[in-house]
Design an enzyme around this catalytic site. Structure first.
Site, PDB file in Angstrom:
ATOM      1  N   GLN A 387     -12.832  29.147  13.855  1.00  0.00           N
ATOM      2  CA  GLN A 387     -11.771  28.148  13.773  1.00  0.00           C
ATOM      3  C   GLN A 387     -10.456  28.721  13.269  1.00  0.00           C
ATOM      4  O   GLN A 387      -9.417  28.084  13.458  1.00  0.00           O
ATOM      5  CB  GLN A 387     -12.203  27.009  12.842  1.00  0.00           C
ATOM      6  CG  GLN A 387     -13.296  26.118  13.394  1.00  0.00           C
ATOM      7  CD  GLN A 387     -13.766  25.094  12.382  1.00  0.00           C
ATOM      8  OE1 GLN A 387     -13.409  25.172  11.198  1.00  0.00           O
ATOM      9  NE2 GLN A 387     -14.570  24.149  12.816  1.00  0.00           N
ATOM     10  N   ASN A 388     -10.466  29.882  12.647  1.00  0.00           N
ATOM     11  CA  ASN A 388      -9.271  30.364  11.951  1.00  0.00           C
ATOM     12  C   ASN A 388      -8.768  31.731  12.392  1.00  0.00           C
ATOM     13  O   ASN A 388      -7.669  32.116  11.987  1.00  0.00           O
ATOM     14  CB  ASN A 388      -9.543  30.404  10.438  1.00  0.00           C
ATOM     15  CG  ASN A 388      -9.699  29.028   9.846  1.00  0.00           C
ATOM     16  OD1 ASN A 388      -8.738  28.338   9.555  1.00  0.00           O
ATOM     17  ND2 ASN A 388     -10.940  28.606   9.665  1.00  0.00           N
ATOM     18  N   ASN A 390      -8.193  32.708  15.576  1.00  0.00           N
ATOM     19  CA  ASN A 390      -7.349  32.567  16.763  1.00  0.00           C
ATOM     20  C   ASN A 390      -6.891  31.118  16.840  1.00  0.00           C
ATOM     21  O   ASN A 390      -7.495  30.298  17.532  1.00  0.00           O
ATOM     22  CB  ASN A 390      -8.135  32.974  18.010  1.00  0.00           C
ATOM     23  CG  ASN A 390      -7.250  33.084  19.244  1.00  0.00           C
ATOM     24  OD1 ASN A 390      -6.151  32.541  19.285  1.00  0.00           O
ATOM     25  ND2 ASN A 390      -7.731  33.769  20.260  1.00  0.00           N
ATOM     26  N   VAL A 393      -5.990  29.312  20.439  1.00  0.00           N
ATOM     27  CA  VAL A 393      -7.167  28.906  21.209  1.00  0.00           C
ATOM     28  C   VAL A 393      -7.886  27.753  20.518  1.00  0.00           C
ATOM     29  O   VAL A 393      -8.354  26.811  21.172  1.00  0.00           O
ATOM     30  CB  VAL A 393      -8.116  30.107  21.416  1.00  0.00           C
ATOM     31  CG1 VAL A 393      -9.452  29.655  22.001  1.00  0.00           C
ATOM     32  CG2 VAL A 393      -7.461  31.137  22.331  1.00  0.00           C
ATOM     33  N   HIS A 394      -7.980  27.814  19.179  1.00  0.00           N
ATOM     34  CA  HIS A 394      -8.657  26.739  18.453  1.00  0.00           C
ATOM     35  C   HIS A 394      -7.928  25.408  18.643  1.00  0.00           C
ATOM     36  O   HIS A 394      -8.569  24.364  18.853  1.00  0.00           O
ATOM     37  CB  HIS A 394      -8.732  27.089  16.967  1.00  0.00           C
ATOM     38  CG  HIS A 394      -9.252  25.980  16.115  1.00  0.00           C
ATOM     39  ND1 HIS A 394     -10.554  25.522  16.195  1.00  0.00           N
ATOM     40  CD2 HIS A 394      -8.640  25.214  15.172  1.00  0.00           C
ATOM     41  CE1 HIS A 394     -10.730  24.531  15.334  1.00  0.00           C
ATOM     42  NE2 HIS A 394      -9.582  24.322  14.708  1.00  0.00           N
ATOM     43  N   HIS A 427     -15.236  34.799  27.907  1.00  0.00           N
ATOM     44  CA  HIS A 427     -15.512  36.165  27.460  1.00  0.00           C
ATOM     45  C   HIS A 427     -16.193  36.963  28.567  1.00  0.00           C
ATOM     46  O   HIS A 427     -15.828  38.120  28.841  1.00  0.00           O
ATOM     47  CB  HIS A 427     -16.392  36.141  26.209  1.00  0.00           C
ATOM     48  CG  HIS A 427     -15.629  35.962  24.937  1.00  0.00           C
ATOM     49  ND1 HIS A 427     -15.133  34.748  24.527  1.00  0.00           N
ATOM     50  CD2 HIS A 427     -15.268  36.848  23.958  1.00  0.00           C
ATOM     51  CE1 HIS A 427     -14.507  34.882  23.372  1.00  0.00           C
ATOM     52  NE2 HIS A 427     -14.572  36.147  23.002  1.00  0.00           N
TER      53      HIS A 427
END
Length: 498
Positions: A387-388, A390, A393-394, A427
């Site tokens: 959550q932190n 990127n 993206v989050h 990915h």
């Protein structure tokens, strides 16, 4: 006669003195100076006496405290390394760790130089992007991406005027977004001149564009919904910011005034994946800040390329034989040897991309929101890390994927699993397509984060959870790198050697 005069003068002086004494004795008691009441009629001695009394008292207190200190030297307190002490200044230990890390890696780097010589070759990097110097397929793919940007803008303009129905607009957006993902993948797979590095770069650009245009579609749809119900405030997006976002000379843009070429390309180049009609803007471009970020970008690119050629490639090449023979002890040894340089390169990439390059772009465009990452290094759970580390993206996943699923009645656990599934897909898309092989190592690694997140959150807390997150980062990434490199080597070079 003379004697009588002398006697009279003396008598008059005595009478004057007695009169003065009587007058002084008749003064009220309240008017007597305090120093007479204290028995010190001399004004000059008053400060000295006060100092002497103060000194005497202070000497007495110091003697008492000295005796007390000699009698008792203990009090209730915790050890500094205990969590109950509340002590948090470990800067010296951190510096010691950095020095030890530098010294140990310097030894490994020197050993590498003595064994392999200097392997850094800047010219070789260019060949990773170009097989034919006159053919730039990856760059051509990036240029073609402008077609999809124009299609999305044209569709939104027609929807704002009512020329397209919502169903037709949704269909055009769906086809446009689907082609954004499939067209570059087909070109990379079918065109031999596209190198793996060039293909990964082009697919990365198209993936970012896909996420941006999806957000662009959603926000403009919300604006149309709000204009239909004649609402004054936007609830599900931040497209109507408060006045503090604006500086002198700037004005707020309202729908459909945002549907311009300038607005669209500002969003395309802005360091964010979530669209707004009015982005927060910084007051001016700071040239010193801009030049520092540019220098960091150039410096770290050179370091990343040099360390990859000099450090990682020899370890990867020496790992092929143990992987082929399935020698678990040697495989583990190679994995641990690869873990440190791989993790060091990952940290450098994080700083150069999320701090240097994104701040450079934001400063150039006066983009105000600079929170591209949070304190992921303090993560005590796997979920907190994802959550932190990127934030762009989050934010996109939260705004355009996770919350819409919750609003449709999907459970929280299923929505979180869907977010990890989407991340695992991208990915694998960014790794397997450029390498032209599908082994699902990246997909499996991302989906394995779900049970790992459950295990760490259930059984590990505090420092133990943080250590588990670091272990997953340090060991998991080089394992996936070895798997892909081994499969790529077997597919392309094993038959040639045979």
């Amino acid at each position: 006669m003379g004697d009588l005069n002398t006697t009279g003068s003396i008598t008059r002086k005595r009478r004057a003195t007695l009169s003065a004494a009587k007058a002084s004795n008749l003064q009220p008691l309240s008017e007597i100076p305090a120093r007479l009441a204290l028995g010190d009629p001399s004004p000059e001695n008053e400060p000295r006496n006060r100092r002497e009394r103060t000194k005497t008292k202070s000497d007495t207190r110091s003697q008492n405290s000295d005796i007390s200190a000699r009698l008792s030297c203990h009090k209730t307190q915790q050890s500094l390394l205990s969590s109950a002490s509340g002590y948090s200044n470990y800067r010296g230990i951190l510096n010691w760790c950095v020095v030890m890390l530098v010294l140990s890696n310097a030894r490994l780097f020197l050993e590498n130089l003595l064994k392999y010589g200097v392997l850094v070759d800047p010219v070789q990097v260019i060949s990773l992007f170009l097989n034919d110097p006159y053919s730039w397929p990856a760059a051509c793919l990036v240029i073609v991406s402008n077609v999809f940007i124009v299609v999305a803008l044209y569709t939104e303009r027609q929807l704002s005027k009512g020329s397209f129905s919502e169903r037709v607009g949704f269909l055009i957006h769906f086809i446009n977004l689907a082609v954004i993902l499939t067209f570059p993948a087909a070109v990379v797979l079918l065109l031999p001149s596209v190198t793996p590095v060039g293909g990964a770069f082009a697919l990365g650009i198209y993936t970012i564009l896909f996420l941006k245009l999806y957000s662009y579609k959603d926000v403009n749809l919300w604006c149309r919904e709000l204009s239909t119900v004649k609402a004054r405030r936007m609830v599900r997006s931040l497209s109507c910011p408060t006045p503090q976002h604006f500086h002198k000379g700037e004005h707020k843009v309202c729908y459909p005034g945002n549907l311009t070429i300038r607005d669209m390309y500002y969003f395309v180049f802005a360091p964010t994946l979530c669209y707004e009609l009015n982005f927060p803007r910084s007051p001016e471009i700071r040239m010193s800040f801009l030049l520092r970020r540019l220098f960091e970008m150039l410096f770290f690119i050179q370091i990343l390329v040099g360390l990859t050629q000099q450090w990682m490639i020899p370890i990867i090449q020496s790992s092929m034989k143990p992987l082929e023979d399935m020698d678990l002890s040697l495989m583990t040894e190679r994995l641990l040897r690869l873990a440190v340089p791989n993790h060091l390169l990952w940290l450098m990439f994080f700083y150069s991309f999320f701090h240097s390059s994104m701040n450079f772009t934001a400063e150039l465009l006066r983009f105000g929101d600079r929170q591209f990452y949070k304190d992921w290094w303090n993560s005590e759970s796997v979920t907190y890390f994802w959550q932190n580390w990127n934030i762009p993206v989050h934010k996109w996943c939260l705004r355009h994927f996770y919350k819409p699923l919750l609003r449709r009645g999907v459970s929280k656990m299923a929505s979180q699993s869907a977010v990890f599934f989407l991340s695992a897909f991208f990915h694998e898309y960014l790794v397997s397509v450029p390498l032209r092989m599908f082994r699902l190592w990246a997909f499996t690694g991302m989906m394995a984060q779900l049970p790992l997140a459950w295990f760490v959150g259930r059984f590990l807390r505090g420092n133990y959870g943080n250590a588990a997150v670091w272990m997953s980062l340090i060991i998991g990434q080089p394992f996936a790198v070895l798997m892909y490199v081994h499969d790529y080597y077997v597919m392309h070079y094993k038959h040639e050697e045979a």
